[in-house]
Scaffold this motif. Structure first.
Motif, PDB file in Angstrom:
ATOM      1  N   THR A   1      -3.845  -9.665  -7.563  1.00  0.00           N
ATOM      2  CA  THR A   1      -4.285  -9.743  -6.173  1.00  0.00           C
ATOM      3  C   THR A   1      -4.223  -8.361  -5.540  1.00  0.00           C
ATOM      4  O   THR A   1      -3.578  -7.447  -6.060  1.00  0.00           O
ATOM      5  CB  THR A   1      -3.405 -10.701  -5.359  1.00  0.00           C
ATOM      6  OG1 THR A   1      -2.072 -10.162  -5.292  1.00  0.00           O
ATOM      7  CG2 THR A   1      -3.375 -12.088  -5.978  1.00  0.00           C
ATOM      8  N   ALA A   2      -4.887  -8.223  -4.398  1.00  0.00           N
ATOM      9  CA  ALA A   2      -4.865  -6.951  -3.677  1.00  0.00           C
ATOM     10  C   ALA A   2      -3.448  -6.587  -3.252  1.00  0.00           C
ATOM     11  O   ALA A   2      -3.053  -5.419  -3.296  1.00  0.00           O
ATOM     12  CB  ALA A   2      -5.789  -7.037  -2.460  1.00  0.00           C
ATOM     13  N   LYS A   3      -2.675  -7.571  -2.842  1.00  0.00           N
ATOM     14  CA  LYS A   3      -1.303  -7.307  -2.408  1.00  0.00           C
ATOM     15  C   LYS A   3      -0.459  -6.761  -3.552  1.00  0.00           C
ATOM     16  O   LYS A   3       0.377  -5.861  -3.356  1.00  0.00           O
ATOM     17  CB  LYS A   3      -0.662  -8.576  -1.855  1.00  0.00           C
ATOM     18  CG  LYS A   3       0.724  -8.347  -1.243  1.00  0.00           C
ATOM     19  CD  LYS A   3       1.292  -9.621  -0.657  1.00  0.00           C
ATOM     20  CE  LYS A   3       2.620  -9.372   0.053  1.00  0.00           C
ATOM     21  NZ  LYS A   3       3.619  -8.699  -0.813  1.00  0.00           N
ATOM     22  N   GLN A   4      -0.670  -7.284  -4.756  1.00  0.00           N
ATOM     23  CA  GLN A   4       0.071  -6.784  -5.908  1.00  0.00           C
ATOM     24  C   GLN A   4      -0.242  -5.314  -6.170  1.00  0.00           C
ATOM     25  O   GLN A   4       0.641  -4.532  -6.513  1.00  0.00           O
ATOM     26  CB  GLN A   4      -0.258  -7.618  -7.146  1.00  0.00           C
ATOM     27  CG  GLN A   4       0.417  -8.978  -7.179  1.00  0.00           C
ATOM     28  CD  GLN A   4       0.043  -9.758  -8.420  1.00  0.00           C
ATOM     29  OE1 GLN A   4      -1.131  -9.913  -8.744  1.00  0.00           O
ATOM     30  NE2 GLN A   4       1.046 -10.244  -9.132  1.00  0.00           N
ATOM     31  N   VAL A   5      -1.490  -4.945  -5.991  1.00  0.00           N
ATOM     32  CA  VAL A   5      -1.883  -3.553  -6.193  1.00  0.00           C
ATOM     33  C   VAL A   5      -1.208  -2.667  -5.155  1.00  0.00           C
ATOM     34  O   VAL A   5      -0.642  -1.617  -5.480  1.00  0.00           O
ATOM     35  CB  VAL A   5      -3.411  -3.400  -6.117  1.00  0.00           C
ATOM     36  CG1 VAL A   5      -3.809  -1.926  -6.158  1.00  0.00           C
ATOM     37  CG2 VAL A   5      -4.079  -4.156  -7.261  1.00  0.00           C
ATOM     38  N   LEU A   6      -1.266  -3.074  -3.896  1.00  0.00           N
ATOM     39  CA  LEU A   6      -0.646  -2.288  -2.828  1.00  0.00           C
ATOM     40  C   LEU A   6       0.858  -2.138  -3.053  1.00  0.00           C
ATOM     41  O   LEU A   6       1.423  -1.057  -2.867  1.00  0.00           O
ATOM     42  CB  LEU A   6      -0.911  -2.944  -1.474  1.00  0.00           C
ATOM     43  CG  LEU A   6      -2.338  -2.821  -0.927  1.00  0.00           C
ATOM     44  CD1 LEU A   6      -2.531  -3.751   0.271  1.00  0.00           C
ATOM     45  CD2 LEU A   6      -2.641  -1.382  -0.530  1.00  0.00           C
ATOM     46  N   ASP A   7       1.494  -3.225  -3.455  1.00  0.00           N
ATOM     47  CA  ASP A   7       2.946  -3.198  -3.653  1.00  0.00           C
ATOM     48  C   ASP A   7       3.354  -2.369  -4.867  1.00  0.00           C
ATOM     49  O   ASP A   7       4.479  -1.860  -4.927  1.00  0.00           O
ATOM     50  CB  ASP A   7       3.486  -4.625  -3.811  1.00  0.00           C
ATOM     51  CG  ASP A   7       3.382  -5.430  -2.523  1.00  0.00           C
ATOM     52  OD1 ASP A   7       3.209  -4.809  -1.456  1.00  0.00           O
ATOM     53  OD2 ASP A   7       3.458  -6.668  -2.593  1.00  0.00           O
ATOM     54  N   SER A   8       2.450  -2.235  -5.845  1.00  0.00           N
ATOM     55  CA  SER A   8       2.802  -1.542  -7.081  1.00  0.00           C
ATOM     56  C   SER A   8       2.533  -0.036  -7.031  1.00  0.00           C
ATOM     57  O   SER A   8       2.985   0.697  -7.911  1.00  0.00           O
ATOM     58  CB  SER A   8       2.028  -2.142  -8.261  1.00  0.00           C
ATOM     59  OG  SER A   8       0.633  -1.940  -8.105  1.00  0.00           O
ATOM     60  N   LEU A   9       1.825   0.422  -6.011  1.00  0.00           N
ATOM     61  CA  LEU A   9       1.523   1.851  -5.915  1.00  0.00           C
ATOM     62  C   LEU A   9       2.774   2.636  -5.533  1.00  0.00           C
ATOM     63  O   LEU A   9       3.416   2.327  -4.535  1.00  0.00           O
ATOM     64  CB  LEU A   9       0.420   2.094  -4.880  1.00  0.00           C
ATOM     65  CG  LEU A   9      -0.992   1.690  -5.280  1.00  0.00           C
ATOM     66  CD1 LEU A   9      -1.936   1.811  -4.083  1.00  0.00           C
ATOM     67  CD2 LEU A   9      -1.499   2.549  -6.433  1.00  0.00           C
ATOM     68  N   PRO A  10       3.125   3.678  -6.291  1.00  0.00           N
ATOM     69  CA  PRO A  10       4.290   4.504  -5.945  1.00  0.00           C
ATOM     70  C   PRO A  10       4.032   5.271  -4.647  1.00  0.00           C
ATOM     71  O   PRO A  10       2.878   5.494  -4.270  1.00  0.00           O
ATOM     72  CB  PRO A  10       4.408   5.471  -7.141  1.00  0.00           C
ATOM     73  CG  PRO A  10       3.621   4.832  -8.232  1.00  0.00           C
ATOM     74  CD  PRO A  10       2.524   4.069  -7.577  1.00  0.00           C
ATOM     75  N   PRO A  11       5.070   5.688  -3.943  1.00  0.00           N
ATOM     76  CA  PRO A  11       4.896   6.466  -2.715  1.00  0.00           C
ATOM     77  C   PRO A  11       4.058   7.723  -2.958  1.00  0.00           C
ATOM     78  O   PRO A  11       4.181   8.372  -3.995  1.00  0.00           O
ATOM     79  CB  PRO A  11       6.336   6.834  -2.330  1.00  0.00           C
ATOM     80  CG  PRO A  11       7.176   5.771  -2.963  1.00  0.00           C
ATOM     81  CD  PRO A  11       6.491   5.418  -4.250  1.00  0.00           C
ATOM     82  N   GLY A  12       3.190   8.027  -2.007  1.00  0.00           N
ATOM     83  CA  GLY A  12       2.366   9.224  -2.125  1.00  0.00           C
ATOM     84  C   GLY A  12       1.155   9.077  -3.018  1.00  0.00           C
ATOM     85  O   GLY A  12       0.527  10.071  -3.388  1.00  0.00           O
ATOM     86  N   THR A  13       0.802   7.841  -3.374  1.00  0.00           N
ATOM     87  CA  THR A  13      -0.355   7.621  -4.246  1.00  0.00           C
ATOM     88  C   THR A  13      -1.392   6.738  -3.559  1.00  0.00           C
ATOM     89  O   THR A  13      -1.095   6.030  -2.590  1.00  0.00           O
ATOM     90  CB  THR A  13       0.050   6.957  -5.568  1.00  0.00           C
ATOM     91  OG1 THR A  13       0.532   5.628  -5.310  1.00  0.00           O
ATOM     92  CG2 THR A  13       1.138   7.757  -6.265  1.00  0.00           C
ATOM     93  N   ALA A  14      -2.598   6.781  -4.098  1.00  0.00           N
ATOM     94  CA  ALA A  14      -3.674   5.931  -3.603  1.00  0.00           C
ATOM     95  C   ALA A  14      -4.607   5.593  -4.757  1.00  0.00           C
ATOM     96  O   ALA A  14      -4.762   6.383  -5.697  1.00  0.00           O
ATOM     97  CB  ALA A  14      -4.442   6.624  -2.491  1.00  0.00           C
ATOM     98  N   LEU A  15      -5.208   4.434  -4.685  1.00  0.00           N
ATOM     99  CA  LEU A  15      -6.194   3.996  -5.664  1.00  0.00           C
ATOM    100  C   LEU A  15      -7.550   3.929  -4.983  1.00  0.00           C
ATOM    101  O   LEU A  15      -7.692   3.316  -3.923  1.00  0.00           O
ATOM    102  CB  LEU A  15      -5.832   2.628  -6.232  1.00  0.00           C
ATOM    103  CG  LEU A  15      -6.926   1.915  -7.041  1.00  0.00           C
ATOM    104  CD1 LEU A  15      -7.204   2.660  -8.343  1.00  0.00           C
ATOM    105  CD2 LEU A  15      -6.535   0.468  -7.332  1.00  0.00           C
TER     106      LEU A  15
END
Length: 207
Positions: free
Chosen positions: A73-87
């Motif tokens: 899900t989109a929320k899983q992606v947002l939650d899994s991104l390390p600080p200072g990163t973007a997809l």
């Protein structure tokens, strides 16, 4: 935001499903290659099909394949991104009521609550710009006039594809993950020229 996240989830699952099928096919090919009996030994179609089925079962039973694309899900992606990163996930789509295909970019930033969605432009315009840049970049030794054309072509691609994304990114983003689509998959983003003389996108600080 909810609609954008739903669209992003669909796109993400589609790409992961393609990867899932590719992984299974790769395992099947590997299995067939390792189990080949050698020349002169006949293999029935039924026998080969059984080995293909066994290969798929084996591949889909591995841990990486057990992560079903339909569970992301989109929320899983947002939650899994390390600080200072973007997809940045690019996708080709056709806007409602239009015939021309467009590129869109889903932007997910660490620490943000929602996915941002940008329409980048038409596939025709962007693919043409990419083709111009790649055509000039293939020439190893360029005359001064060609170098200027290469810089201009690369700058045009950057302005179409990356500049809209960069404008909405948090200044604290240091690592950028890019998931391309279409001709963008053949584009060396880091090699595109920046506004600084002699600079490139690589110099933006994204690793």
């Amino acid at each position: 935001p909810a609609v954008q996240e739903q669209c992003f989830t669909v796109v993400l699952r589609r790409k992961l499903l393609v990867l899932d099928v590719y992984f299974a096919d790769l395992m099947c090919a590997s299995l067939l290659a390792s189990s080949w009996d050698g020349p002169g030994v006949p293999r029935s179609k039924q026998c080969l099909q059984q080995e293909v089925d066994q290969g798929k079962t084996k591949a889909l039973g591995m841990p990486i394949a057990q992560q079903s694309p339909f569970n992301f899900t989109a929320k899983q992606v947002l939650d899994s991104l390390p600080p200072g990163t973007a997809l940045v996930d690019f996708v080709v789509y056709r806007p409602l009521g239009k015939t021309a295909l467009h590129y869109a970019a889903f932007v997910a930033e660490a620490g943000k609550q929602h996915i941002q969605l940008l329409d980048i432009g038409t596939v025709e315009e962007i693919d043409e710009a990419i083709g111009d840049f790649r055509g000039l970049a293939k020439v190893i030794i360029l005359r001064r006039s060609k170098q200027l054309k290469l810089h201009a072509a690369g700058k045009r691609v950057r302005e179409l594809v990356l500049d809209p994304v960069k404008r909405i990114l948090d200044p604290m983003v240091q690592h950028l993950f890019v998931a391309p689509d279409g001709e963008l998959a053949r584009l060396p983003l880091a090699a595109l020229p920046s506004d600084e003389e002699g600079g490139h996108v690589l110099d933006w600080g994204f690793v």
